[in-house]
Design a protein around this motif. Structure first.
Motif, PDB file in Angstrom:
ATOM      1  N   VAL A 100      13.242   0.022  -4.863  1.00  0.00           N
ATOM      2  CA  VAL A 100      11.840  -0.010  -5.140  1.00  0.00           C
ATOM      3  C   VAL A 100      11.196   1.175  -5.124  1.00  0.00           C
ATOM      4  O   VAL A 100      10.184   1.537  -5.848  1.00  0.00           O
ATOM      5  CB  VAL A 100      11.001  -0.772  -3.673  1.00  0.00           C
ATOM      6  N   PHE A 101      11.588   2.384  -4.285  1.00  0.00           N
ATOM      7  CA  PHE A 101      11.174   3.662  -4.324  1.00  0.00           C
ATOM      8  C   PHE A 101      11.635   4.406  -5.841  1.00  0.00           C
ATOM      9  O   PHE A 101      11.144   5.326  -5.983  1.00  0.00           O
ATOM     10  CB  PHE A 101      11.780   4.761  -3.145  1.00  0.00           C
ATOM     11  N   LEU A 102      12.565   3.956  -6.127  1.00  0.00           N
ATOM     12  CA  LEU A 102      12.977   4.472  -7.517  1.00  0.00           C
ATOM     13  C   LEU A 102      12.507   3.866  -8.707  1.00  0.00           C
ATOM     14  O   LEU A 102      12.527   4.491  -9.900  1.00  0.00           O
ATOM     15  CB  LEU A 102      14.473   4.258  -7.778  1.00  0.00           C
ATOM     16  N   LEU A 103      11.752   2.715  -8.430  1.00  0.00           N
ATOM     17  CA  LEU A 103      10.906   2.254  -9.785  1.00  0.00           C
ATOM     18  C   LEU A 103       9.808   3.012 -10.395  1.00  0.00           C
ATOM     19  O   LEU A 103      10.212   3.121 -11.642  1.00  0.00           O
ATOM     20  CB  LEU A 103      10.443   0.834  -9.135  1.00  0.00           C
ATOM     21  N   PRO A 104       9.152   3.773  -9.836  1.00  0.00           N
ATOM     22  CA  PRO A 104       8.029   4.578 -10.593  1.00  0.00           C
ATOM     23  C   PRO A 104       8.647   5.634 -11.480  1.00  0.00           C
ATOM     24  O   PRO A 104       8.259   6.023 -12.730  1.00  0.00           O
ATOM     25  CB  PRO A 104       7.221   5.337  -9.626  1.00  0.00           C
ATOM     26  N   PHE A 105       9.878   6.269 -10.924  1.00  0.00           N
ATOM     27  CA  PHE A 105      10.682   7.480 -11.797  1.00  0.00           C
ATOM     28  C   PHE A 105      11.122   6.736 -13.125  1.00  0.00           C
ATOM     29  O   PHE A 105      11.138   7.426 -13.995  1.00  0.00           O
ATOM     30  CB  PHE A 105      11.808   7.966 -10.877  1.00  0.00           C
ATOM     31  N   GLN A 106      11.522   5.442 -13.203  1.00  0.00           N
ATOM     32  CA  GLN A 106      12.214   5.022 -14.154  1.00  0.00           C
ATOM     33  C   GLN A 106      11.206   3.943 -15.089  1.00  0.00           C
ATOM     34  O   GLN A 106      11.659   3.835 -16.417  1.00  0.00           O
ATOM     35  CB  GLN A 106      13.323   3.777 -13.683  1.00  0.00           C
TER      36      GLN A 106
ATOM     37  N   LEU B 195       0.835  -1.249   0.005  1.00  0.00           N
ATOM     38  CA  LEU B 195      -0.103   0.035  -0.164  1.00  0.00           C
ATOM     39  C   LEU B 195       0.962   1.258  -0.138  1.00  0.00           C
ATOM     40  O   LEU B 195       0.558   2.280  -0.668  1.00  0.00           O
ATOM     41  CB  LEU B 195      -0.806   0.045   1.218  1.00  0.00           C
ATOM     42  N   VAL B 196       1.880   1.233   0.519  1.00  0.00           N
ATOM     43  CA  VAL B 196       2.746   2.249   0.875  1.00  0.00           C
ATOM     44  C   VAL B 196       3.538   2.688  -0.542  1.00  0.00           C
ATOM     45  O   VAL B 196       3.676   3.814  -1.082  1.00  0.00           O
ATOM     46  CB  VAL B 196       3.951   2.258   1.836  1.00  0.00           C
ATOM     47  N   VAL B 197       3.866   1.585  -1.315  1.00  0.00           N
ATOM     48  CA  VAL B 197       4.709   1.472  -2.635  1.00  0.00           C
ATOM     49  C   VAL B 197       3.662   2.213  -3.478  1.00  0.00           C
ATOM     50  O   VAL B 197       3.636   3.021  -4.405  1.00  0.00           O
ATOM     51  CB  VAL B 197       5.226   0.110  -3.067  1.00  0.00           C
ATOM     52  N   ALA B 198       2.227   1.686  -3.385  1.00  0.00           N
ATOM     53  CA  ALA B 198       1.387   1.999  -4.401  1.00  0.00           C
ATOM     54  C   ALA B 198       0.842   3.407  -4.252  1.00  0.00           C
ATOM     55  O   ALA B 198       0.766   4.372  -5.193  1.00  0.00           O
ATOM     56  CB  ALA B 198      -0.128   1.309  -4.127  1.00  0.00           C
TER      57      ALA B 198
ATOM     58  N   THR C 202       2.356   2.956 -14.735  1.00  0.00           N
ATOM     59  CA  THR C 202       3.635   2.717 -13.753  1.00  0.00           C
ATOM     60  C   THR C 202       2.920   2.301 -12.314  1.00  0.00           C
ATOM     61  O   THR C 202       3.724   1.673 -11.685  1.00  0.00           O
ATOM     62  CB  THR C 202       4.118   4.236 -13.875  1.00  0.00           C
ATOM     63  N   ILE C 203       1.884   2.629 -12.141  1.00  0.00           N
ATOM     64  CA  ILE C 203       1.385   2.516 -10.653  1.00  0.00           C
ATOM     65  C   ILE C 203       1.152   0.892 -10.618  1.00  0.00           C
ATOM     66  O   ILE C 203       1.601   0.303  -9.496  1.00  0.00           O
ATOM     67  CB  ILE C 203      -0.093   3.282 -10.411  1.00  0.00           C
ATOM     68  N   PRO C 204       0.400   0.205 -11.145  1.00  0.00           N
ATOM     69  CA  PRO C 204       0.367  -1.206 -11.017  1.00  0.00           C
ATOM     70  C   PRO C 204       1.516  -2.220 -11.418  1.00  0.00           C
ATOM     71  O   PRO C 204       1.771  -3.014 -10.706  1.00  0.00           O
ATOM     72  CB  PRO C 204      -0.792  -1.661 -11.989  1.00  0.00           C
ATOM     73  N   ALA C 205       2.476  -1.580 -12.295  1.00  0.00           N
ATOM     74  CA  ALA C 205       3.373  -2.080 -12.677  1.00  0.00           C
ATOM     75  C   ALA C 205       4.631  -1.984 -11.513  1.00  0.00           C
ATOM     76  O   ALA C 205       5.304  -3.065 -11.177  1.00  0.00           O
ATOM     77  CB  ALA C 205       4.315  -1.523 -13.823  1.00  0.00           C
ATOM     78  N   THR C 206       4.657  -0.706 -10.886  1.00  0.00           N
ATOM     79  CA  THR C 206       5.491  -0.680  -9.647  1.00  0.00           C
ATOM     80  C   THR C 206       5.002  -1.409  -8.438  1.00  0.00           C
ATOM     81  O   THR C 206       5.817  -2.343  -8.027  1.00  0.00           O
ATOM     82  CB  THR C 206       5.436   0.741  -9.024  1.00  0.00           C
ATOM     83  N   VAL C 207       3.763  -1.841  -8.300  1.00  0.00           N
ATOM     84  CA  VAL C 207       3.130  -2.750  -7.247  1.00  0.00           C
ATOM     85  C   VAL C 207       3.837  -3.931  -7.550  1.00  0.00           C
ATOM     86  O   VAL C 207       4.105  -4.884  -6.754  1.00  0.00           O
ATOM     87  CB  VAL C 207       1.657  -2.474  -7.063  1.00  0.00           C
ATOM     88  N   ALA C 208       3.418  -4.558  -8.925  1.00  0.00           N
ATOM     89  CA  ALA C 208       3.702  -5.907  -9.424  1.00  0.00           C
ATOM     90  C   ALA C 208       5.363  -6.080  -8.986  1.00  0.00           C
ATOM     91  O   ALA C 208       5.655  -7.212  -8.469  1.00  0.00           O
ATOM     92  CB  ALA C 208       3.350  -5.966 -10.631  1.00  0.00           C
ATOM     93  N   ALA C 209       6.132  -5.300  -9.496  1.00  0.00           N
ATOM     94  CA  ALA C 209       7.529  -5.312  -9.391  1.00  0.00           C
ATOM     95  C   ALA C 209       7.897  -5.449  -7.777  1.00  0.00           C
ATOM     96  O   ALA C 209       8.888  -6.055  -7.491  1.00  0.00           O
ATOM     97  CB  ALA C 209       8.411  -4.211 -10.182  1.00  0.00           C
ATOM     98  N   SER C 210       7.459  -4.435  -7.145  1.00  0.00           N
ATOM     99  CA  SER C 210       7.559  -4.506  -5.692  1.00  0.00           C
ATOM    100  C   SER C 210       7.178  -5.684  -5.154  1.00  0.00           C
ATOM    101  O   SER C 210       7.820  -6.085  -3.985  1.00  0.00           O
ATOM    102  CB  SER C 210       6.943  -3.106  -4.898  1.00  0.00           C
ATOM    103  N   TYR C 211       6.024  -6.210  -5.346  1.00  0.00           N
ATOM    104  CA  TYR C 211       5.796  -7.595  -4.835  1.00  0.00           C
ATOM    105  C   TYR C 211       6.720  -8.531  -4.890  1.00  0.00           C
ATOM    106  O   TYR C 211       6.909  -9.591  -4.046  1.00  0.00           O
ATOM    107  CB  TYR C 211       4.325  -8.099  -5.397  1.00  0.00           C
ATOM    108  N   ILE C 212       7.393  -8.815  -6.120  1.00  0.00           N
ATOM    109  CA  ILE C 212       8.390  -9.645  -6.550  1.00  0.00           C
ATOM    110  C   ILE C 212       9.527  -9.600  -5.635  1.00  0.00           C
ATOM    111  O   ILE C 212      10.060 -10.393  -5.139  1.00  0.00           O
ATOM    112  CB  ILE C 212       8.778  -9.742  -7.915  1.00  0.00           C
ATOM    113  N   ILE C 213      10.118  -8.307  -5.437  1.00  0.00           N
ATOM    114  CA  ILE C 213      11.042  -7.875  -5.014  1.00  0.00           C
ATOM    115  C   ILE C 213      11.091  -8.010  -3.545  1.00  0.00           C
ATOM    116  O   ILE C 213      11.903  -8.726  -2.761  1.00  0.00           O
ATOM    117  CB  ILE C 213      11.766  -6.594  -5.241  1.00  0.00           C
ATOM    118  N   LEU C 214      10.137  -7.281  -2.894  1.00  0.00           N
ATOM    119  CA  LEU C 214       9.873  -7.413  -1.166  1.00  0.00           C
ATOM    120  C   LEU C 214       9.504  -8.694  -0.949  1.00  0.00           C
ATOM    121  O   LEU C 214       9.843  -9.182   0.225  1.00  0.00           O
ATOM    122  CB  LEU C 214       8.951  -6.530  -1.083  1.00  0.00           C
ATOM    123  N   GLY C 215       8.907  -9.631  -1.856  1.00  0.00           N
ATOM    124  CA  GLY C 215       8.456 -10.948  -1.340  1.00  0.00           C
ATOM    125  C   GLY C 215       9.566 -11.655  -0.923  1.00  0.00           C
ATOM    126  O   GLY C 215       9.638 -12.387   0.025  1.00  0.00           O
TER     127      GLY C 215
END
Length: 466
Positions: A339-345, A96-99, A354-367
């Motif tokens: 993770v916090f730099l993902l949306p800028f890139q 939720l924070v990343v989103a 960018t919003i759902p893509a960042t959440v999906a990528a963050s799920y993989i990394i943070l998982g």
């Protein structure tokens, strides 16, 4: 055995006692002879559930957040759809924070004039390798500790089984004190269970003895933990906010796991080690009284006690040697910065995606990051930690299985009408072969390896004839 079941003792023809179930009042015939009942435990005003019973398990909402996971339960859902055991419940707040962060970056770039926060994605390639390397190192070291913890608990179960067999089968019951020796054996086997249960609580930083699965096992022995519980035991308090925060994996809601030990106002001792001292004293008595007449039996008993001590020391080593804090902090910081730099890139290429893509990528990394953090301490109460309660339950069942029957005599199972000594080569029983000469038995043994080849040859000939 449950404390509410009743048994009556009858004598067999060979003098050994056998236990039979006493039917309830509704099952008893009015013409049946009423025999005296011997309850296995005193009657109580309330029924106390067996803390080791599998019937006491349930599947509540809390089970998705706290553990360890009950591996005896089976789910028919596909693995990628299963929630019980997944790391997702503890990732709700981080995602939720990343989103929210990705939404803020995207909205500012799209709605504020002359502002574009997008940057080149080359940073993904440069830093992605470092992040992957750090997560790989974190996961491998965490799983190594998890595997070591499981290995030592497997060693504990093996040692408990061996020690239980020494006590029940090898220890001789003296003619003048058979009943006392029998009760002493059961007491020692209960202490073997108590060692495993107390080790579980020690590894979870629970130093007292008021726990349901422990208090009745060690209430009759003098230990520092028992004295501390009677004098000034501190019980953990958990409010709703704290419980919700811990379930969601919020670090500011989690308390110091060693809090109970730090608040102690008297010595807590080392309960598993003290139980081990009582077991050692019992083995000494067996040796001095001649109840372990074979020297190898004494060696096995003392080696088993040393193996229990090794398990105690090694599990504490795993518990008290986490990943160095410098590595843990650095990997955590690198992961979150990435993770916090993902949306800028992603913004220049994906726009609002960018919003759902960042959440999906963050799920993989943070998982991967959160899994490594969860299994780093395999003895805790997280969902994916080792099921220590199940291991203790297995030891209880093993002790009950060993003590369920008296030591088997050779004549009971060798000279038995159902003993087919040469099965599957021959259906003849022990009594049939006993009447035949030894040469016939030797000949059958020599021909037995050829029996399978003879069948194959006959089958091949039959196929050729067809």
């Amino acid at each position: 055995m449950s404390g509410d079941s009743d048994v009556t003792i009858h004598a067999r023809e060979d003098g050994e006692p056998t236990a039979h179930h006493i039917p309830s009042e509704q099952q008893k015939s009015p013409h049946a002879v009423q025999e005296e009942e011997y309850p296995t435990s005193p009657r109580r005003h309330t029924t106390t559930p067996n803390p080791f019973s599998r019937r006491n398990t349930s599947m509540d909402l809390d089970d998705y957040f706290t553990g360890p996971r009950d591996i005896t339960k089976h789910s028919k859902w596909p693995l990628f759809m299963q929630m019980h055991g997944s790391i997702l419940p503890k990732m709700i707040v981080p995602l939720l924070v990343v989103a929210a962060w990705a939404t803020l970056v995207t909205v500012i770039s799209k709605k504020v004039p002359n502002v574009n926060l997008g940057i080149s994605s080359i940073l993904l390639t440069v830093t992605g390798f470092v992040v992957g390397l750090g997560l790989s190192f974190r996961s491998s070291t965490a799983y190594e500790r998890y595997a070591e913890g499981r290995k030592f608990w497997g060693q504990l179960i093996t040692t408990c089984q061996g020690l239980g067999r020494v006590f029940w089968l090898h220890a001789v019951e003296r003619e003048d004190s058979k009943k006392q020796d029998l009760l002493a054996k059961l007491t020692a086997m209960n202490l073997v269970v108590a060692f495993a249960v107390s080790l579980k609580h020690k590894l979870r930083f629970e130093p007292y003895t008021y726990y349901d699965d422990l208090v009745e096992l060690i209430d009759h022995i003098d230990t520092f933990a028992r004295s501390a519980t009677q004098e000034n035991a501190t019980r953990p308090k958990s409010g709703m906010f704290k419980a919700v925060g811990e379930n969601l994996g919020l670090s500011f809601a989690a308390s110091n796991p060693r809090k109970l030990m730090k608040k102690a106002q008297c010595p807590l001792g080392n309960l598993p080690l003290e139980i081990l001292c009582y077991l050692t004293a019992y083995v000494d008595e067996l040796s001095l009284n001649g109840q372990l007449p074979v020297g190898m039996q004494q060696t096995v008993a003392y080696n088993s006690l040393q193996a229990l001590n090794d398990v105690l020391v090694n599990t504490e080593r795993v518990l008290n040697t986490p990943l160095p804090i410098a590595y843990a902090i650095a990997i955590s910081q690198i992961t979150w910065i990435y993770v916090f730099l993902l949306p800028f890139q992603l913004l220049l290429v994906l726009d609002w995606i960018t919003i759902p893509a960042t959440v999906a990528a963050s799920y993989i990394i943070l998982g991967i990051f959160f899994i490594g953090h969860e299994v780093e301490n395999p003895f805790g109460n997280d969902v994916n930690d080792l099921p220590l309660d199940l291991f203790c339950q297995q030891i209880v069942q093993d002790m009950e299985t060993i003590a369920a029957r008296p030591k088997p005599r050779l004549s009971d199972w060798v000279d038995n009408p159902r003993n087919k000594v040469l099965y599957p080569h021959s259906e003849s029983t022990y009594s049939v072969w006993e009447q035949r000469p030894e040469a016939a038995i030797r000949k059958a043994l020599r021909n037995r390896p050829h029996a399978g080849f003879d069948r194959e040859e006959n089958g091949a000939k039959g196929e050729q004839n067809v």
